[in-house]
Scaffold this active site. Structure first.
Site, mmCIF file in Angstrom:
data_model
loop_
_atom_site.group_PDB
_atom_site.id
_atom_site.type_symbol
_atom_site.label_atom_id
_atom_site.label_comp_id
_atom_site.label_asym_id
_atom_site.label_seq_id
_atom_site.Cartn_x
_atom_site.Cartn_y
_atom_site.Cartn_z
ATOM 1 N N GLY A 9 -6.445 5.336 -0.586
ATOM 2 C CA GLY A 9 -5.595 6.290 -1.293
ATOM 3 C C GLY A 9 -6.382 7.427 -1.910
ATOM 4 O O GLY A 9 -5.887 8.550 -2.057
ATOM 5 N N ASN A 10 -7.644 7.167 -2.256
ATOM 6 C CA ASN A 10 -8.495 8.196 -2.854
ATOM 7 C C ASN A 10 -8.828 9.319 -1.871
ATOM 8 O O ASN A 10 -9.297 10.385 -2.267
ATOM 9 C CB ASN A 10 -9.793 7.572 -3.350
ATOM 10 C CG ASN A 10 -10.563 6.884 -2.234
ATOM 11 O OD1 ASN A 10 -10.183 5.781 -1.820
ATOM 12 N ND2 ASN A 10 -11.604 7.490 -1.734
ATOM 13 N N LYS A 122 1.078 -5.413 -6.577
ATOM 14 C CA LYS A 122 0.587 -4.168 -5.984
ATOM 15 C C LYS A 122 0.743 -3.016 -6.958
ATOM 16 O O LYS A 122 1.844 -2.641 -7.346
ATOM 17 C CB LYS A 122 1.364 -3.871 -4.701
ATOM 18 C CG LYS A 122 0.823 -2.682 -3.922
ATOM 19 C CD LYS A 122 -0.503 -3.016 -3.301
ATOM 20 C CE LYS A 122 -0.962 -1.931 -2.348
ATOM 21 N NZ LYS A 122 -2.299 -2.217 -1.829
ATOM 22 N N LYS A 207 -2.044 -1.747 2.672
ATOM 23 C CA LYS A 207 -2.380 -0.910 3.816
ATOM 24 C C LYS A 207 -3.557 -1.461 4.611
ATOM 25 O O LYS A 207 -3.600 -1.319 5.837
ATOM 26 C CB LYS A 207 -2.683 0.504 3.360
ATOM 27 C CG LYS A 207 -3.981 0.602 2.588
ATOM 28 C CD LYS A 207 -4.435 2.033 2.440
ATOM 29 C CE LYS A 207 -5.753 2.154 1.731
ATOM 30 N NZ LYS A 207 -6.483 0.963 1.366
ATOM 31 N N LYS A 265 -9.760 -5.038 1.083
ATOM 32 C CA LYS A 265 -10.558 -4.414 2.143
ATOM 33 C C LYS A 265 -11.458 -5.448 2.813
ATOM 34 O O LYS A 265 -11.564 -5.491 4.047
ATOM 35 C CB LYS A 265 -11.388 -3.270 1.565
ATOM 36 C CG LYS A 265 -10.557 -2.112 1.028
ATOM 37 C CD LYS A 265 -11.422 -1.081 0.334
ATOM 38 C CE LYS A 265 -10.602 0.115 -0.126
ATOM 39 N NZ LYS A 265 -9.478 -0.231 -1.017
#
Length: 307
Positions: A9-10, A122, A207, A265
């Site tokens: 998102g960054n 989330k 994601k 991740k």
């Protein structure tokens, strides 16, 4: 190779950025520059985060006096796929002239009985001071949780079970199209057991886990997870911090990485490598080309290929 790239998102809005269109466009231009060199050599699929964007849209929808009820998260997620997909298509169109590029609104199958619906975790949207967050939670019926620098809304995050559009994405890739899809984990839907009819659900799918599943379904060779640090760190943020550069899935699973940052991740990378025997890597956006060529980032590979 066929590479699935998962943008953090960054990559579109960094912590502290104002969510203005010009800010997001500037960040997307940086993404296009980082991805372009890889796109000249490989088949590319891009997925992306949407936490800041969907949180902003949810806040606006909840405060809109014209609506009898706020838009549900599945439809807000579809809006973010269109918004971010359009920004990425424009930037990549200018960076890769002549390349066929398509952004696809993508739906992710989840189970209606997933325990995640009973335990929202989330984080979405902006960070608030404690008093403001608690006020908004009471007023809008939000669940909230403490973040690194404040408080944020939290929503359900069920596990991805399948990607509805996988076959369409595969067909686009075979035609030489660079595909942008599964943004924000995809629009979460359940499928009726008898008819197969799809129904949107109030959730945001992780994601990175969706990217790992998509990479598996597309038979990708490489899952590249791009974030704002050069590699995975053990004991991140402490005086014992150490770079983790070459690991197996078991190594990652034993690392105790935080669930609200590096944990998803590392789990996504581990799953992809375990299930396919392919390669995964985690590293910085600007080093995307170097990561794929083994000169940066954390490389994750199966036990059989280590050593």
């Amino acid at each position: 190779m066929r590479i699935v790239i998962a943008l953090g998102g960054n990559a579109l809005l960094r912590r502290g950025d104002r969510p203005d269109p010009a800010v997001q466009q500037a960040n997307v231009d940086r993404v296009a520059t980082a991805v372009a060199a890889l796109a000249l050599e490989h088949e590319i699929v891009i997925t992306h985060g949407n936490e800041p964007q969907i949180g902003l849209l949810a806040m606006e929808s909840a405060a809109d006096p014209v609506l009898t009820a706020p838009f549900p998260l599945d439809l807000l997620g579809a809006q973010t796929e269109g918004l971010i997909g359009s920004l990425l298509v424009r930037a990549l169109h200018d960076t890769l002239p002549g390349r066929k590029i398509a952004a696809l609104v993508t739906h992710t199958l989840v189970r209606g009985d997933d325990p995640a619906f009973e335990r929202p975790t989330k984080r979405v949207g902006p960070v608030y001071p404690r008093d403001v967050a608690h006020f908004l939670a009471r007023r809008r019926g939000w669940h909230i949780a403490k973040d690194a620098t404040g408080w944020r809304q939290v929503v359900a995050s069920p596990a991805p079970e399948g990607i509805v559009e996988t076959e369409a994405i595969h067909d686009l890739l075979t035609c030489g199209v660079l595909v942008i899809c599964a943004g924000g984990g995809g629009v979460p839907v359940t499928a009726d057991l008898d008819t197969g009819a799809l129904t949107g659900v109030e959730a945001v799918v992780d994601k990175d886990l969706t990217a790992a599943l998509l990479a598996e379904e597309l038979k990708a060779d490489f899952l590249l997870i791009l974030t704002d640090v050069p590699n995975v760190y053990a004991d991140y943020g402490t005086r014992h911090q150490q770079s983790v550069l070459d690991v197996t899935p078991d190594d990652l699973r034993g690392g105790g990485f935080p669930e609200d940052s590096m944990g998803p991740k590392t789990e996504a990378a581990a799953r992809f490598v375990e299930r396919t025997g392919g390669l995964a890597a985690i590293g910085a956006l600007d080093a995307a080309y170097e990561i794929v060529h083994g000169r940066s980032g954390t490389l994750v590979r199966s036990d059989l290929t280590v050593g």
